[in-house]
Write a protein that holds these residues in place. Structure first.
Motif, short mmCIF file in Angstrom:
data_model
loop_
_atom_site.label_atom_id
_atom_site.label_comp_id
_atom_site.label_asym_id
_atom_site.label_seq_id
_atom_site.Cartn_x
_atom_site.Cartn_y
_atom_site.Cartn_z
N LEU A 152 13.16 2.25 -4.53
CA LEU A 152 13.40 1.38 -5.69
C LEU A 152 13.19 -0.08 -5.31
O LEU A 152 12.60 -0.87 -6.06
N PHE A 153 13.68 -0.46 -4.14
CA PHE A 153 13.55 -1.83 -3.63
C PHE A 153 12.07 -2.20 -3.48
O PHE A 153 11.64 -3.30 -3.85
N ILE A 154 11.28 -1.25 -2.98
CA ILE A 154 9.85 -1.49 -2.77
C ILE A 154 9.10 -1.51 -4.11
O ILE A 154 8.24 -2.36 -4.36
N ALA A 155 9.46 -0.56 -5.00
CA ALA A 155 8.78 -0.47 -6.29
C ALA A 155 9.03 -1.70 -7.15
O ALA A 155 8.20 -2.03 -8.01
N ILE A 210 21.62 -0.64 9.95
CA ILE A 210 20.59 -1.58 10.43
C ILE A 210 19.20 -0.99 10.20
O ILE A 210 18.27 -1.70 9.80
N MET A 211 19.06 0.32 10.41
CA MET A 211 17.77 0.97 10.18
C MET A 211 17.39 0.92 8.70
O MET A 211 16.23 0.69 8.35
N GLU A 212 18.38 1.14 7.81
CA GLU A 212 18.11 1.05 6.37
C GLU A 212 17.69 -0.36 5.98
O GLU A 212 16.79 -0.54 5.15
N LEU A 213 18.33 -1.35 6.58
CA LEU A 213 17.98 -2.74 6.28
C LEU A 213 16.53 -3.02 6.63
O LEU A 213 15.77 -3.57 5.82
N PHE A 214 16.13 -2.63 7.83
CA PHE A 214 14.77 -2.95 8.29
C PHE A 214 13.71 -2.03 7.70
O PHE A 214 12.52 -2.32 7.81
N PHE A 219 8.03 -4.29 3.85
CA PHE A 219 7.27 -4.22 2.60
C PHE A 219 7.31 -5.55 1.85
O PHE A 219 6.36 -5.90 1.15
N HIS A 220 8.41 -6.29 2.01
CA HIS A 220 8.49 -7.63 1.44
C HIS A 220 7.46 -8.53 2.10
O HIS A 220 6.77 -9.31 1.44
N ALA A 221 7.37 -8.44 3.42
CA ALA A 221 6.42 -9.27 4.15
C ALA A 221 4.98 -8.92 3.75
O ALA A 221 4.16 -9.82 3.52
N PHE A 222 4.65 -7.61 3.64
CA PHE A 222 3.31 -7.20 3.25
C PHE A 222 2.97 -7.68 1.85
O PHE A 222 1.83 -8.09 1.57
N ALA A 260 7.82 -15.30 -0.55
CA ALA A 260 8.22 -13.90 -0.42
C ALA A 260 8.20 -13.44 1.04
O ALA A 260 9.09 -12.71 1.49
N TRP A 261 7.20 -13.86 1.77
CA TRP A 261 7.08 -13.47 3.19
C TRP A 261 8.18 -14.09 4.03
O TRP A 261 8.83 -13.40 4.82
#
Length: 317
Positions: A152-155, A210-214, A219-222, A260-261
């Motif tokens: 959802l965060f990525i979409a 921490i794994m969920e965070l990263f 995808f935000h950076a991309f 955004a990046w």
């Protein structure tokens, strides 16, 4: 404000920080912010009225979180965000990644559970019981699970900005408000299990958090890089900025991509600091419990040894 074409256009003077921070309230968000502060304040006063305490730092963090929403939606930033992609991206990053973290660090769910009245006699469910039922519901287990929150965060980035949906929402004030509310809610459900401050359906360990965070941050950076490298405007709503602004659409899009990046690092740092602090405090509590248990065991051993000495003395006599 003129509703024409694919988006909402308005003539504004060139962007400056002073103009961006001038009061220009959106009624929906202004009422929402005031209501959030009032309800939180009521909860704190109710606790203190019966002699219970509530951490001051929680109050400060929640208040700052509400103020970040107010600054994003009730100032000139919101006006410029309608016609400048870069300013809109600042709004998006704040309301989806900074505001939720600060609000969650205020522990509003914990406060509500402690402050809400319980069911009276003859009533099976009061306000507190209803909230507990929601927290334990299947619905909340689904929408706060990483298998749901990360996609959802990525979409919310790729599925919105790279489809006609964004232009549709920007075409009306209601659509714009709905989009901003969506950003805020997505941020809340994404960071809620990661922060682990309030009770919820999922409470993963610190490494898993921490794994969920990263998992979502790259995808935000991309997304930001894709905007920066584009050779033409990718969002129709910002394709033709007002001449009064004196900006170029492609340059403004490049700035939006850079925001955004770069902004993807901000929540990572804040959340990591919070998680390390929580982890440290958790280890301290475990150590104190172990020490108390060891002290009790030591006292028992000492008492047994003294009893043994006393029995030897009795035999000797």
């Amino acid at each position: 404000m003129d509703h024409s074409g694919h988006g909402m256009t308005m003539d504004l003077p060139p962007f400056t920080l002073g103009r961006a921070l001038e009061f220009s309230a959106d009624p929906f968000f202004l009422i929402g912010c005031l209501l959030a502060l009032a309800l939180y304040g009521w909860g704190v006063m109710r606790l203190r009225g019966r002699g219970d305490s509530w951490p001051t730092h929680r109050i400060v963090l929640f208040t700052i979180g509400v103020l970040t929403v107010a600054v994003t939606m009730c100032t000139g930033l919101n006006d410029y965000g309608m016609v400048m992609f870069s300013v809109h991206m600042v709004q998006h990053m704040i309301i989806s990644m900074l505001s939720p973290i600060l609000l969650l660090l205020g522990a509003p769910v914990t406060l509500a559970l402690r402050a809400l009245p319980v069911a009276g006699r003859g009533n099976r469910k009061g306000p507190r019981e209803l909230l507990l039922a929601l927290l334990q519901s299947r619905y909340l287990r689904i929408i706060t699970h990483p298998a749901f929150t990360i996609p959802l965060f990525i979409a919310s980035l790729y599925g919105l900005y790279f489809t006609p949906l964004f232009d549709t929402l920007m075409g009306s004030k209601t659509g714009h408000i709905a989009m901003m509310v969506h950003f805020l809610l997505v941020g809340l459900v994404f960071f809620w299990p990661i922060m682990g401050v309030d009770p919820g359906p999922h409470r993963p360990g610190y490494i898993m958090r921490i794994m969920e965070l990263f998992a979502g941050m790259p995808f935000h950076a991309f997304f930001g890089i894709a905007l920066m490298m584009a050779t033409q405007p990718m969002v129709q709503a910002y394709r033709h900025p007002p001449l009064s602004l004196g900006i170029d659409a492609l340059s403004d899009q490049e700035a939006a991509g850079g925001i955004a990046w770069a902004f993807s690092e901000v929540p990572s740092v804040i959340v990591l600091i919070a998680l390390v602090f929580q982890w440290y405090r958790s280890e301290q509590r475990v150590a104190r419990r172990s020490d108390r248990a060891a002290d009790r065991d030591g006292d028992k051993e000492l008492a047994a040894y003294n009893a043994y000495l006393a029995s030897l003395q009795t035999r000797g006599q």
